[in-house]
Design an enzyme around this catalytic site. Structure first.
Site, PDB file in Angstrom:
ATOM      1  N   LYS A 151       0.852  -1.191   0.000  1.00 51.69           N
ATOM      2  CA  LYS A 151       0.000   0.000   0.000  1.00 51.69           C
ATOM      3  C   LYS A 151       0.885   1.237   0.000  1.00 51.69           C
ATOM      4  O   LYS A 151       1.785   1.344   0.835  1.00 51.69           O
ATOM      5  CB  LYS A 151      -0.878  -0.035   1.259  1.00 51.69           C
ATOM      6  CG  LYS A 151      -1.841   1.116   1.405  1.00 51.69           C
ATOM      7  CD  LYS A 151      -2.826   0.817   2.524  1.00 51.69           C
ATOM      8  CE  LYS A 151      -3.740   1.992   2.801  1.00 51.69           C
ATOM      9  NZ  LYS A 151      -4.691   1.708   3.871  1.00 51.69           N
ATOM     10  N   ASP A 191      -1.874  10.618  -5.775  1.00 51.07           N
ATOM     11  CA  ASP A 191      -0.473  10.326  -6.103  1.00 51.07           C
ATOM     12  C   ASP A 191      -0.111   8.862  -5.863  1.00 51.07           C
ATOM     13  O   ASP A 191       1.016   8.442  -6.117  1.00 51.07           O
ATOM     14  CB  ASP A 191       0.472  11.239  -5.298  1.00 51.07           C
ATOM     15  CG  ASP A 191       0.295  11.084  -3.792  1.00 51.07           C
ATOM     16  OD1 ASP A 191      -0.498  10.202  -3.371  1.00 51.07           O
ATOM     17  OD2 ASP A 191       0.937  11.825  -3.024  1.00 51.07           O
ATOM     18  N   ARG A 210     -14.463  -6.976  -1.834  1.00 51.73           N
ATOM     19  CA  ARG A 210     -15.289  -6.149  -0.948  1.00 51.73           C
ATOM     20  C   ARG A 210     -16.686  -5.995  -1.521  1.00 51.73           C
ATOM     21  O   ARG A 210     -16.913  -6.361  -2.686  1.00 51.73           O
ATOM     22  CB  ARG A 210     -14.639  -4.778  -0.778  1.00 51.73           C
ATOM     23  CG  ARG A 210     -14.292  -4.191  -2.123  1.00 51.73           C
ATOM     24  CD  ARG A 210     -13.226  -3.127  -2.087  1.00 51.73           C
ATOM     25  NE  ARG A 210     -11.883  -3.631  -2.278  1.00 51.73           N
ATOM     26  CZ  ARG A 210     -10.806  -3.068  -1.725  1.00 51.73           C
ATOM     27  NH1 ARG A 210     -10.907  -2.011  -0.985  1.00 51.73           N
ATOM     28  NH2 ARG A 210      -9.610  -3.572  -1.942  1.00 51.73           N
ATOM     29  N   ASP A 261     -16.913   0.127  -0.169  1.00 48.41           N
ATOM     30  CA  ASP A 261     -15.637  -0.374  -0.706  1.00 48.41           C
ATOM     31  C   ASP A 261     -14.674  -0.754   0.411  1.00 48.41           C
ATOM     32  O   ASP A 261     -13.622  -1.336   0.146  1.00 48.41           O
ATOM     33  CB  ASP A 261     -14.983   0.661  -1.630  1.00 48.41           C
ATOM     34  CG  ASP A 261     -14.858   2.021  -0.967  1.00 48.41           C
ATOM     35  OD1 ASP A 261     -15.902   2.566  -0.549  1.00 48.41           O
ATOM     36  OD2 ASP A 261     -13.735   2.532  -0.849  1.00 48.41           O
ATOM     37  N   ASN A 262     -15.019  -0.422   1.638  1.00 46.64           N
ATOM     38  CA  ASN A 262     -14.146  -0.771   2.758  1.00 46.64           C
ATOM     39  C   ASN A 262     -14.742  -1.880   3.624  1.00 46.64           C
ATOM     40  O   ASN A 262     -14.373  -2.029   4.792  1.00 46.64           O
ATOM     41  CB  ASN A 262     -13.864   0.470   3.613  1.00 46.64           C
ATOM     42  CG  ASN A 262     -12.985   1.471   2.864  1.00 46.64           C
ATOM     43  OD1 ASN A 262     -12.205   1.084   2.001  1.00 46.64           O
ATOM     44  ND2 ASN A 262     -13.127   2.743   3.176  1.00 46.64           N
ATOM     45  N   ASP A 266      -8.604  -1.082   5.961  1.00 48.29           N
ATOM     46  CA  ASP A 266      -8.569   0.342   5.615  1.00 48.29           C
ATOM     47  C   ASP A 266      -8.756   1.200   6.862  1.00 48.29           C
ATOM     48  O   ASP A 266      -9.827   1.714   7.151  1.00 48.29           O
ATOM     49  CB  ASP A 266      -9.553   0.678   4.497  1.00 48.29           C
ATOM     50  CG  ASP A 266      -8.898   0.401   3.152  1.00 48.29           C
ATOM     51  OD1 ASP A 266      -7.816  -0.224   3.143  1.00 48.29           O
ATOM     52  OD2 ASP A 266      -9.433   0.827   2.118  1.00 48.29           O
TER      53      ASP A 266
HETATM   54  P1  AMP Z   1     -10.384   4.726   1.264  1.00 52.05           P
HETATM   55  O1  AMP Z   1     -11.814   5.047   1.533  1.00 52.05           O
HETATM   56  O2  AMP Z   1      -9.411   5.436   2.141  1.00 52.05           O
HETATM   57  O3  AMP Z   1     -10.133   3.256   1.264  1.00 52.05           O
HETATM   58  O4  AMP Z   1     -10.023   5.243  -0.213  1.00 52.05           O
HETATM   59  C1  AMP Z   1     -10.981   5.538  -1.174  1.00 52.05           C
HETATM   60  C2  AMP Z   1     -10.393   5.480  -2.547  1.00 52.05           C
HETATM   61  O5  AMP Z   1      -9.381   6.479  -2.723  1.00 52.05           O
HETATM   62  C3  AMP Z   1      -9.765   4.154  -2.916  1.00 52.05           C
HETATM   63  O6  AMP Z   1     -10.084   3.876  -4.248  1.00 52.05           O
HETATM   64  C4  AMP Z   1      -8.292   4.432  -2.750  1.00 52.05           C
HETATM   65  O7  AMP Z   1      -7.494   3.585  -3.548  1.00 52.05           O
HETATM   66  C5  AMP Z   1      -8.194   5.878  -3.207  1.00 52.05           C
HETATM   67  N1  AMP Z   1      -7.030   6.595  -2.658  1.00 52.05           N
HETATM   68  C6  AMP Z   1      -6.798   6.949  -1.369  1.00 52.05           C
HETATM   69  N2  AMP Z   1      -5.628   7.621  -1.254  1.00 52.05           N
HETATM   70  C7  AMP Z   1      -5.095   7.693  -2.483  1.00 52.05           C
HETATM   71  C8  AMP Z   1      -3.886   8.252  -3.051  1.00 52.05           C
HETATM   72  N3  AMP Z   1      -2.995   8.886  -2.277  1.00 52.05           N
HETATM   73  N4  AMP Z   1      -3.683   8.108  -4.370  1.00 52.05           N
HETATM   74  C9  AMP Z   1      -4.564   7.487  -5.142  1.00 52.05           C
HETATM   75  N5  AMP Z   1      -5.710   6.944  -4.704  1.00 52.05           N
HETATM   76  C10 AMP Z   1      -5.979   7.041  -3.401  1.00 52.05           C
HETATM   77 MG    MG Z   2     -10.465   1.532   0.808  1.00 49.19          MG
END
Ligand code: AMP
Ligand code: MG
Length: 481
Positions: A108, A120, A178, A247-248, A257
């Site tokens: 990750k 990024d 998920r 998604d989590n 997550d």
């Molecule tokens: P999360 O709810 O934190 O699991 O993330 C939501 C979405 O944002 C997921 O598709 C992650 O892969 C994406 N994501 C989170 N941080 C980044 C990052 N720094 N660069 C690219 N995608 C991100």
């Molecule tokens: Mg996630």
């Protein structure tokens, strides 16, 4: 198990249609540096910890048949449907354990992928150490979770509100499928592909369901039970996930997550720490409601394959979702009643939990410490002497306990079920901030303490006090850092 020099990777997920993944390569980091390795976990999965960095380097060299990939998925974020995918994570492979079980090994924070959108693809050292610490604490509480194998500094800067050390986390999960994977299939793929995903999931995670009359219906039923159990476990230790988007929510029932999660100190159902959760959607007390909502989204994705007749499919799904409330009640109270000494739950005791929680909220009591104190005679006096209402609750509880199970038995049950120690926000923050300067002493100490969270010793005292109210009301956690 004798440690070996490399992962035994397979790639069963890649047998799904190509729409479910994108082949990716992690960025090459010029100067990766180990910050933390989970020696025990490495050994448990058959990898020699001292070889881990070299193994990762070899895997990444491309000089092999490795097929790293990021997963495609969609999801409801704060109630809104969106296309997502692993924007900053790459699965290096499915490692086969000695007992034949399969675990995803995921990196990750290793750079942009096909699903990164404007991100990024990177992660900060602080956030990855935080995930390491909290996921391992959850594991030690006995709660199903992704595990953390290692954190490496990438040697790069990562830009958020300020400049941060970049890092990657190597994590392990039974599977990263998920609810959002099913939402993706239901919205963007054919019925046959949805069926393929479902059977893949059943075979991988719940193979015992494959011979049931309607394995898809059995999957739904099983998943509801698994998630009820998981979220009730969160509630019993005061854990707030913070971003329960679909998604989590993993089909494996593992917590994952860990971005904005935190443990509650003073009991209050509306506790929220996440900086982006403005309306408290994912507040502590909303978690049961939200998991039910998420499970309904999951059930919807299965409608086309639950039954050929749409009306029957809807009825079947609805019946399962209708079971949620009763199931939640029994599982939740079973776990909570153990916290006050009842090994066996019965509805006539539920009021004891409801009442003590209401009193905790009214009196700004610490969730973890109150339960802990109830199991000690002197400490119980302190609670009892706070006011008449608490005194009355303690009196009633003592009466029932004495009549039903005996105080000594009750205390044994309580000591097995009430954590003495949770990773308290103010201590986690201090440990992480010190770790960023290269001093991992407190981080290691806290990690060590979380190995036996139900065991009290004098040295635990330093970790037991809640922060002052001022810290608590200001404290915020962040997603995607
Ligand atoms: P999360 O709810 O934190 O699991 O993330 C939501 C979405 O944002 C997921 O598709 C992650 O892969 C994406 N994501 C989170 N941080 C980044 C990052 N720094 N660069 C690219 N995608 C991100
Ligand atoms: Mg996630």
């Amino acid at each position: 198990m004798k440690p070996q020099n490399t992962f035994r990777f397979e790639y069963s997920y890649l047998n799904l249609p190509e729409k479910f993944f994108s082949f990716e390569y992690p960025e090459v980091f010029i100067k990766p540096e180990i910050v933390k390795i989970n020696d025990k976990l490495c050994r448990d999965i058959g990898i020699a910890p001292e070889n881990l960095l070299r193994i990762i380097d070899e895997i990444k060299s491309g000089n092999n048949d490795k097929k790293f990939f990021s997963q495609a998925y969609a999801g409801h974020q704060f109630g809104h449907f969106t296309m997502l995918g692993d924007g900053r994570a790459i699965i290096l492979g499915e490692h086969i354990l000695e007992n034949g079980n399969r675990v995803d090994i995921q990196l990750k924070g290793s750079g942009r992928t096909a699903y990164s959108r404007n991100g990024d693809g990177k992660a900060t050292l602080k956030a990855m150490l935080r995930e390491y610490l909290i996921s391992e604490a959850m594991y030690n509480f006995g709660i199903s979770t992704s595990r953390s194998l290692a954190v490496f500094k990438t040697g790069e800067n990562v830009y958020r509100e300020q400049v941060n050390d970049g890092a990657v986390l190597l994590r392990l999960m039974k599977s990263h499928i998920r609810i959002g994977t099913f939402e993706y299939a239901a919205n963007f793929c054919t019925k046959n592909v949805l069926k393929e995903l479902s059977y893949y999931t059943i075979k991988r995670l719940y193979p015992e369901l494959i011979n049931e009359d309607n394995p898809i219906l059995s999957l739904l039923r099983k998943f509801i039970q698994i998630q009820v159990n998981l979220v009730a476990d969160w509630m019993r230790v005061g854990f707030i996930h913070g971003v329960m988007n679909t998604d989590n929510v993993a089909l494996s029932g593992e917590t994952f997550d860990y971005g904005p999660c935190a443990f509650m100190n003073y009991y209050n159902t509306s506790t929220v720490y996440s900086s982006i959760d403005h309306f408290g959607r994912y507040a502590y007390g909303n978690q049961p409601r939200i998991i039910k909502w998420n499970l309904a989204r999951f059930a919807e994705t299965l409608l086309p394959i639950l039954h050929d007749d749409e009306n029957i499919a809807i009825q079947l799904a609805q019946n399962e979702i209708n079971e949620f409330d009763n199931l939640w009640e029994s599982v939740y109270y079973e776990k909570m009643l153990k916290k006050i000494g009842f090994e066996a739950a019965s509805p006539d005791l539920y009021f004891l939990i409801d009442d003590i929680l209401k009193l905790m909220q009214k009196n700004y009591l610490d969730f973890t410490n109150t339960f802990f104190m109830l199991s000690d005679e002197n400490a119980r006096e302190i609670i009892s002497n706070k006011n008449d209402e608490l005194k009355e609750w303690v009196r009633i509880w003592e009466n029932i306990i004495t009549n039903k199970v005996g105080i000594d038995n009750a205390i044994t049950v309580m000591q097995k079920n009430n954590p003495v120690l949770i990773p308290r926000n103010h201590i986690v923050e201090k440990a992480l901030n010190e770790a960023l300067t290269g001093n991992l002493e407190l981080f290691e100490n806290l990690l060590k303490k979380t190995l036996k969270p139900y065991y009290y010793e004098v040295e635990t005292d330093d970790f037991m006090n809640p922060p002052d109210f001022d810290f608590e009301t200001r404290y915020q956690t962040f997603c995607g850092t």
